[in-house]
Design a protein around this motif. Structure first.
Motif, PDB file in Angstrom:
ATOM      1  N   ASP A 157       1.229   3.832  -3.369  1.00  0.00           N
ATOM      2  CA  ASP A 157       0.875   5.254  -3.268  1.00  0.00           C
ATOM      3  C   ASP A 157       1.998   6.137  -3.799  1.00  0.00           C
ATOM      4  O   ASP A 157       1.752   7.120  -4.509  1.00  0.00           O
TER       5      ASP A 157
ATOM      6  N   ARG B 114       2.328   5.541  -7.710  1.00  0.00           N
ATOM      7  CA  ARG B 114       1.210   6.123  -8.469  1.00  0.00           C
ATOM      8  C   ARG B 114       1.570   7.537  -8.915  1.00  0.00           C
ATOM      9  O   ARG B 114       1.378   7.902 -10.076  1.00  0.00           O
TER      10      ARG B 114
ATOM     11  N   GLU C 182      -5.543  -1.071  -8.154  1.00  0.00           N
ATOM     12  CA  GLU C 182      -4.867  -1.589  -6.956  1.00  0.00           C
ATOM     13  C   GLU C 182      -5.083  -3.095  -6.819  1.00  0.00           C
ATOM     14  O   GLU C 182      -4.144  -3.842  -6.524  1.00  0.00           O
TER      15      GLU C 182
ATOM     16  N   LYS D  71       6.460  12.937   0.933  1.00  0.00           N
ATOM     17  CA  LYS D  71       5.739  11.858   1.621  1.00  0.00           C
ATOM     18  C   LYS D  71       6.664  11.114   2.568  1.00  0.00           C
ATOM     19  O   LYS D  71       7.886  11.163   2.448  1.00  0.00           O
TER      20      LYS D  71
ATOM     21  N   ASP E 151       0.833  -1.217   0.000  1.00  0.00           N
ATOM     22  CA  ASP E 151       0.000   0.000   0.000  1.00  0.00           C
ATOM     23  C   ASP E 151       0.857   1.253   0.000  1.00  0.00           C
ATOM     24  O   ASP E 151       0.593   2.210  -0.747  1.00  0.00           O
ATOM     25  N   GLU E 152       1.891   1.267   0.850  1.00  0.00           N
ATOM     26  CA  GLU E 152       2.767   2.437   0.914  1.00  0.00           C
ATOM     27  C   GLU E 152       3.512   2.647  -0.399  1.00  0.00           C
ATOM     28  O   GLU E 152       3.565   3.765  -0.925  1.00  0.00           O
TER      29      GLU E 152
END
Length: 307
Positions: free
Chosen positions: A230, A233, A242, A291, A226-227
């Motif tokens: 992100d 992307r 996803e 981020k 998930d990290e």
């Protein structure tokens, strides 16, 4: 007949050279040591399937990179890791690959294309992305631990006859090979896959297929996925959903279930890993985006600590 030179006597290099030569292609192997070249010249390359059964024993000419003085218009498949792209190696490549010569890049991670463009101006660089699984058992033996796909950049600046020759040669050798005009997407997709599978298998000392065998491992994979997704992307990974990308990661674990990831192999052998070019690169991209990347920072630190 155009001769293909495979540079690198590791897992992928032995697999490529052995299968190309066994299929009838004109192929030679360039190793980084005299001792490996001598062994290959003496006994050839042995290719095993994932169960350990011998598939081929191939006679092939090998020589150390120091012995090479000219590429003789060969196509060179660069099958070494990013950690091997030292200034000494780049200087050697500049001396033996003439302007207009072709180099096919099989490196994981990101950053190597720009490095080679700067070091080798005027050479034809063809990016390759492969999901083939291989494990080098010794200096002359490789186990083909998982079948995958190999995609080559279909660049308008590259001679289409050369691209066709490479595609057909790989297919003749038994690889699933394709030309792709959207290789940037494939590079980022493989970066995502490598960022999950490589560090976790290396930290836990398990094969790819064992990653999905418990709920705790799947939860860890998903958090890192998930990290990383992100971050990638916003870096340009945008074609698949996803859910599709998560399924891709799981499918790679299944298709290469018997494989020991390259990072696991490096950790076991106390070699420098490619962590800085995979999860370390993702950390740097995240910083550029403003981020946080705590999971990628953690696995990067753990792999470095192991080394």
């Amino acid at each position: 007949m155009t001769t293909i030179a495979v540079l690198g006597g590791g897992s992928l290099g032995l697999l490529l050279a052995g299968k190309l030569k066994a299929s009838g292609c004109s192929c030679v192997l360039w190793t980084r040591t005299d001792s490996q070249a001598a062994l290959v010249n003496s006994v050839g390359i042995t290719i095993e399937d994932h169960t350990g059964n011998s598939l081929n024993s191939v006679t092939i000419h090998a020589c150390s990179l120091e012995e090479v003085t000219s590429s003789d218009n060969r196509v060179v498949l660069l099958a070494v890791k990013q950690t091997a792209l030292t200034s000494e190696l780049l200087t050697k490549l500049a001396s033996i690959i003439p302007v207009g010569g072709a180099l096919v890049l099989f490196q994981n991670g990101v950053g190597h294309v720009e490095l080679l463009e700067q070091a080798l101006p005027g050479r034809r660089l063809i990016v390759a992305v492969t999901t083939e699984g291989a494990h080098r058992l010794d200096a002359t033996t490789v186990r083909h631990t998982g079948h995958g796909e190999t995609r080559l950049s279909d660049n308008s600046d590259i001679d289409p006859h050369l691209l066709s020759f490479l595609e057909q040669s790989l297919k003749q050798a038994g690889f699933s090979a394709f030309l792709s005009k959207e290789l940037g997407e494939a590079i980022l997709r493989k970066l995502l896959i490598n960022a999950i599978i490589n560090p976790l298998t290396a930290i836990m000392r398990i094969r790819n297929g064992e990653l999905t065998k418990s709920a705790a491992r799947l939860e860890l994979m998903k958090a890192l996925f998930d990290e990383t997704l992100d971050i990638l992307r916003d870096y340009g990974l945008g074609k698949q959903s996803e859910a599709e990308l998560w399924d891709t990661v799981l499918n790679v674990c299944s298709a290469t279930s018997h494989n020991e990831s390259s990072m696991l192999q490096d950790v076991v052998l106390h070699k420098e890993t490619e962590i800085e070019y995979i999860n370390g690169a993702i950390c740097r991209i995240a910083t550029q985006q403003g981020k946080q990347a705590p999971w990628n920072e953690a696995v990067t630190a753990l792999i470095k600590a192991i080394n």
